[in-house]
Design an enzyme around this catalytic site. Structure first.
Site, PDB file in Angstrom:
ATOM      1  N   THR A 194      -4.120 -24.364  15.663  1.00 62.82           N
ATOM      2  CA  THR A 194      -3.905 -24.195  14.226  1.00 62.82           C
ATOM      3  C   THR A 194      -3.598 -25.567  13.639  1.00 62.82           C
ATOM      4  O   THR A 194      -2.804 -26.321  14.196  1.00 62.82           O
ATOM      5  CB  THR A 194      -2.742 -23.229  13.951  1.00 62.82           C
ATOM      6  N   LEU A 243       3.354 -24.754  15.021  1.00 59.05           N
ATOM      7  CA  LEU A 243       2.003 -24.258  14.795  1.00 59.05           C
ATOM      8  C   LEU A 243       1.345 -24.119  16.160  1.00 59.05           C
ATOM      9  O   LEU A 243       1.599 -24.919  17.063  1.00 59.05           O
ATOM     10  CB  LEU A 243       1.193 -25.229  13.930  1.00 59.05           C
ATOM     11  N   ASP A 244       0.481 -23.126  16.314  1.00 56.28           N
ATOM     12  CA  ASP A 244      -0.235 -22.968  17.573  1.00 56.28           C
ATOM     13  C   ASP A 244      -1.092 -24.199  17.854  1.00 56.28           C
ATOM     14  O   ASP A 244      -1.468 -24.938  16.935  1.00 56.28           O
ATOM     15  CB  ASP A 244      -1.126 -21.725  17.522  1.00 56.28           C
ATOM     16  N   LYS A 245      -1.443 -24.379  19.109  1.00 59.73           N
ATOM     17  CA  LYS A 245      -2.197 -25.562  19.540  1.00 59.73           C
ATOM     18  C   LYS A 245      -3.424 -25.823  18.665  1.00 59.73           C
ATOM     19  O   LYS A 245      -3.685 -26.962  18.259  1.00 59.73           O
ATOM     20  CB  LYS A 245      -2.623 -25.386  21.003  1.00 59.73           C
ATOM     21  N   ARG A 282      -2.324 -14.273  13.352  1.00 59.46           N
ATOM     22  CA  ARG A 282      -3.423 -13.876  14.230  1.00 59.46           C
ATOM     23  C   ARG A 282      -3.246 -12.434  14.709  1.00 59.46           C
ATOM     24  O   ARG A 282      -4.203 -11.642  14.715  1.00 59.46           O
ATOM     25  CB  ARG A 282      -3.508 -14.839  15.406  1.00 59.46           C
TER      26      ARG A 282
END
Length: 325
Positions: free
Chosen positions: A142, A138-140, A237
């Site tokens: 998210t 997961l992105d930082k 995104r």
């Protein structure tokens, strides 16, 4: 400490004509074909007692094959005591609910302080598993659910399940603009040609598919439920920005605050103060990599998204008499 791997088996007659790496991957399903190929190239495999270093070598059936290899731990990564929210755990896997601001894997700009470093602190034995058991990211900023493998067999099978699109991942998000219906974005994604921290839709990129449906309409925003078929970097995104509905707070992909006309100062402050992409991994469903049973987990929205959605609801209620829907 390195993990010693010593295996042996007899090639089945039905495997006649297969490549050696393919045959071994079938005989030893706990290990990925790419790992087995590395062992062959490193002369860690014997066929009838003779070392073979060609993965393309064909088998006839009936040969005795053996592997004598090691899985090296990666000393670059240091254990760090970082709190983790464990949703589920057994001997093979664990599921975590990742908070905002926590990077999953060390990399440029984030050499430590990651989920991986935390896993090594709480589970030292996971050092022997590739990437410390991390099979997706997961992105930082998210939030939400991630599955981690605690053993090599679990990691191998989870990676295969992801590649076969057998793991279901659903997200909640808040997008800018009024969306009229759900749909699907089926656009390839690659790294941006000039902005190296960005991804972009590009015809030569990797295939990427995102499904979305509308959960709730607001005055100038839309609450969404999304499902990934693929798992490209920044996929949701990028796809939402591509269809001109970037996520609230997403500074990389055009999610700057856009308060609707007449909005109150308090609502504008909440909208402008939301400083991350409004994206949360809310549901994870998979077949257990060892036991084979279907399992499903849910994670409630974090407080910042709850506050954002409540503010959007209040603004919409205030202006409901002026809206056409």
């Amino acid at each position: 400490m390195a993990q010693q791997v010593q295996l042996s088996a007899t090639v089945a007659e039905s495997q006649l004509g297969q490549r050696l790496d393919q045959a071994l991957a079938e005989l030893f399903p706990d290990y990925s074909r790419s790992r087995i190929k590395e062992w062959i190239l490193d002369s860690r495999v014997t066929v009838n007692g003779k070392k073979i270093n060609k993965p393309k070598e064909k088998v006839l059936g009936g040969e005795l094959v053996a592997i004598d290899a090691q899985i090296e731990e990666d000393a670059r990564w240091a254990p760090q005591e970082i709190p983790l929210d464990i949703v589920y755990e057994d001997n093979d896997i664990l599921v975590i609910n990742k908070p905002r601001g926590l990077v999953v894997h060390p990399g440029a700009g984030n050499p430590d302080g990651t989920v991986l470093n935390a896993l090594l602190h709480y589970y030292p034995e996971i050092m022997d598993v590739p990437r410390a058991g991390i099979v997706h990211r997961l992105d930082k900023d998210t939030t939400g659910l991630m599955v981690v493998a605690k053993t090599v067999p679990a990691q191998t099978r989870l990676v295969e399940a992801l590649q076969a699109r057998e793991i279901t991942r659903e997200y909640e998000a808040v997008a800018i603009g009024n969306m009229t219906a759900g749909g699907r974005v089926d656009e390839p994604i690659s790294r941006h040609s000039t902005k190296r921290t960005h991804m972009a839709v590009h015809p030569m990129g990797k295939p990427a598919t995102t499904h979305y449906r509308i959960m709730e309409h607001f005055r100038a925003h839309t609450r969404l439920r999304l499902r990934l078929e693929t798992g490209r970097t920044h996929q949701i995104r990028v796809h939402m920005s591509h269809i001109n509905h970037p996520l609230v707070g997403d500074q990389l992909y055009g999610g700057r605050p856009r308060p609707p006309k007449g909005a109150s100062d308090s609502f504008i402050a909440i909208l402008r103060g939301f400083d991350r992409q409004a994206l949360h991994a809310t549901m994870l469903r998979l077949y257990h990599p060892i036991r084979g049973i279907q399992m499903e987990w849910h994670a409630a929205l974090p407080e910042d998204m709850v506050e954002l959605i409540n503010a959007l609801k209040a603004d919409t209620e205030e202006f409901k008499d002026q809206m056409d829907w």
